[in-house]
Design a protein around this motif. Structure first.
Motif, PDB file in Angstrom:
ATOM      1  N   ALA A 199      13.070   2.067   2.002  1.00  0.00           N
ATOM      2  CA  ALA A 199      14.127   2.893   1.251  1.00  0.00           C
ATOM      3  C   ALA A 199      13.174   3.012  -0.415  1.00  0.00           C
ATOM      4  O   ALA A 199      13.713   3.820  -1.185  1.00  0.00           O
ATOM      5  CB  ALA A 199      15.372   2.469   1.247  1.00  0.00           C
ATOM      6  N   LEU A 200      12.962   1.683  -0.768  1.00  0.00           N
ATOM      7  CA  LEU A 200      12.447   1.671  -2.023  1.00  0.00           C
ATOM      8  C   LEU A 200      11.182   2.576  -2.185  1.00  0.00           C
ATOM      9  O   LEU A 200      10.823   3.285  -3.254  1.00  0.00           O
ATOM     10  CB  LEU A 200      11.693   0.367  -2.270  1.00  0.00           C
ATOM     11  CG  LEU A 200      11.325  -0.200  -3.611  1.00  0.00           C
ATOM     12  CD1 LEU A 200      12.203   0.207  -4.999  1.00  0.00           C
ATOM     13  CD2 LEU A 200      10.696  -1.526  -3.660  1.00  0.00           C
ATOM     14  N   ALA A 201      10.193   2.823  -1.469  1.00  0.00           N
ATOM     15  CA  ALA A 201       9.083   3.581  -1.418  1.00  0.00           C
ATOM     16  C   ALA A 201       9.748   4.942  -1.633  1.00  0.00           C
ATOM     17  O   ALA A 201       9.083   5.735  -2.249  1.00  0.00           O
ATOM     18  CB  ALA A 201       8.241   3.493  -0.019  1.00  0.00           C
ATOM     19  N   LEU A 202      10.665   5.615  -0.850  1.00  0.00           N
ATOM     20  CA  LEU A 202      11.145   6.673  -1.180  1.00  0.00           C
ATOM     21  C   LEU A 202      11.534   7.085  -2.438  1.00  0.00           C
ATOM     22  O   LEU A 202      11.532   8.150  -3.010  1.00  0.00           O
ATOM     23  CB  LEU A 202      12.387   7.142   0.140  1.00  0.00           C
ATOM     24  CG  LEU A 202      11.812   6.985   1.548  1.00  0.00           C
ATOM     25  CD1 LEU A 202      13.081   7.237   2.091  1.00  0.00           C
ATOM     26  CD2 LEU A 202      11.184   8.247   1.685  1.00  0.00           C
ATOM     27  N   VAL A 203      12.411   5.980  -2.958  1.00  0.00           N
ATOM     28  CA  VAL A 203      13.091   6.096  -4.308  1.00  0.00           C
ATOM     29  C   VAL A 203      12.114   6.562  -5.292  1.00  0.00           C
ATOM     30  O   VAL A 203      12.149   7.055  -6.173  1.00  0.00           O
ATOM     31  CB  VAL A 203      14.251   4.971  -4.510  1.00  0.00           C
ATOM     32  CG1 VAL A 203      14.767   5.198  -5.878  1.00  0.00           C
ATOM     33  CG2 VAL A 203      15.375   4.964  -3.372  1.00  0.00           C
TER      34      VAL A 203
END
Length: 267
Positions: A199-203
């Protein structure tokens, strides 16, 4: 943190990726519900069996809605690869065959603590504050853009550490709960670490402007507030008001049969 810079058009320049990530991690560390007094008392072994059952029963209302909010997030994705990747989260909680998954493991935690399954599934027994907190989070994921909804899930950045602490606390302070009932916490150590990094990579990829970055930080702060509000409701659920024991204390000494009707739904 670096000083704010301004672009030629007057808008604030986006944070560098490293600073943006630091801001997200700071929110997750400083505002996560591991700092809530109820969680602190839990990990210090100070909860009574009634208080622990109250938390398990009311927290289940949140657990059962995790796949719902994830389904709402999937509906926002245009790319099949993203939908397939996020679908794993639903499978983690719902299980693929019956009898598996995070919801099933939470039900087993309830049973290990003396709560039967009908009590856990009966939403009319949930404290109003817990209901409102969960509904607020699901509504947020339904209405806000994919960036905001995914950023809100980044509370999982702090989850693995909390799960390790919780396992140790339960094994030390609450030995009356069978060790098999802690399977949910053990599974979430690996799942939470994997999910939060994805999720952090997407954000990091999606939040390209300062406005988008600030929205992501605000979304994560909102999710922290949801979890904090849930614990507020659980913590206060056993207070005596007008000479009556609060709803939460009547959930579960012997399976929860003597739980009063929900004052909101009237059911």
């Amino acid at each position: 943190m670096t000083a704010t810079t301004v672009r030629d058009d007057g808008a604030a320049a986006p944070w560098r990726t490293i600073e943006f990530t630091e801001r997200l991690r700071t929110v997750a560390e400083e505002r996560y519900h591991d700092r809530h007094p109820f969680n602190i008392r839990m990990h210090q072994g100070e909860l009574t069996p009634v208080e622990l059952r109250r938390w398990i029963a009311n927290r289940f209302h949140y657990q059962r809605h995790i796949p719902v909010k994830d389904a709402l997030i999937i509906a926002k994705f245009d790319e099949p690869a993203l939908r397939r990747a996020w679908l794993r989260r639903i499978q983690d909680h719902d299980g693929t065959p019956d009898g598996e998954g995070g919801i099933e493991r939470w039900l087993r935690l309830g049973e290990a603590a003396g709560l039967d399954r009908p009590t856990l599934w009966d939403a009319s027994r949930v404290l109003p504050g817990v209901r409102f907190a969960v509904e607020g989070y699901v509504t947020f994921c339904r209405r806000r853009p994919a960036l905001d909804a995914v950023a809100a899930s980044l509370t999982e950045l702090s989850a693995p550490g909390l799960m390790r602490k919780r396992i140790a606390a339960f094994e030390r302070h609450y030995p009356w709960i069978d060790a098999d009932g802690l399977a949910y916490f053990r599974a979430r150590i690996g799942q939470g670490g994997r999910d939060s990094e994805e999720a952090l990579a997407l954000v990091q990829t999606w939040a390209r402007t300062r406005e988008q970055q600030e929205r992501a930080v605000a979304a994560l702060a909102f999710k922290c507030e949801v979890l904090w509000a849930l614990l507020d409701a659980v913590d206060q659920g056993g207070e005596v008001r007008d000479g009556r024991v609060g709803q939460g204390d009547r959930v579960g000494e012997g399976g929860g049969a003597d739980v009063p009707r929900d004052p909101v739904s009237g059911s």
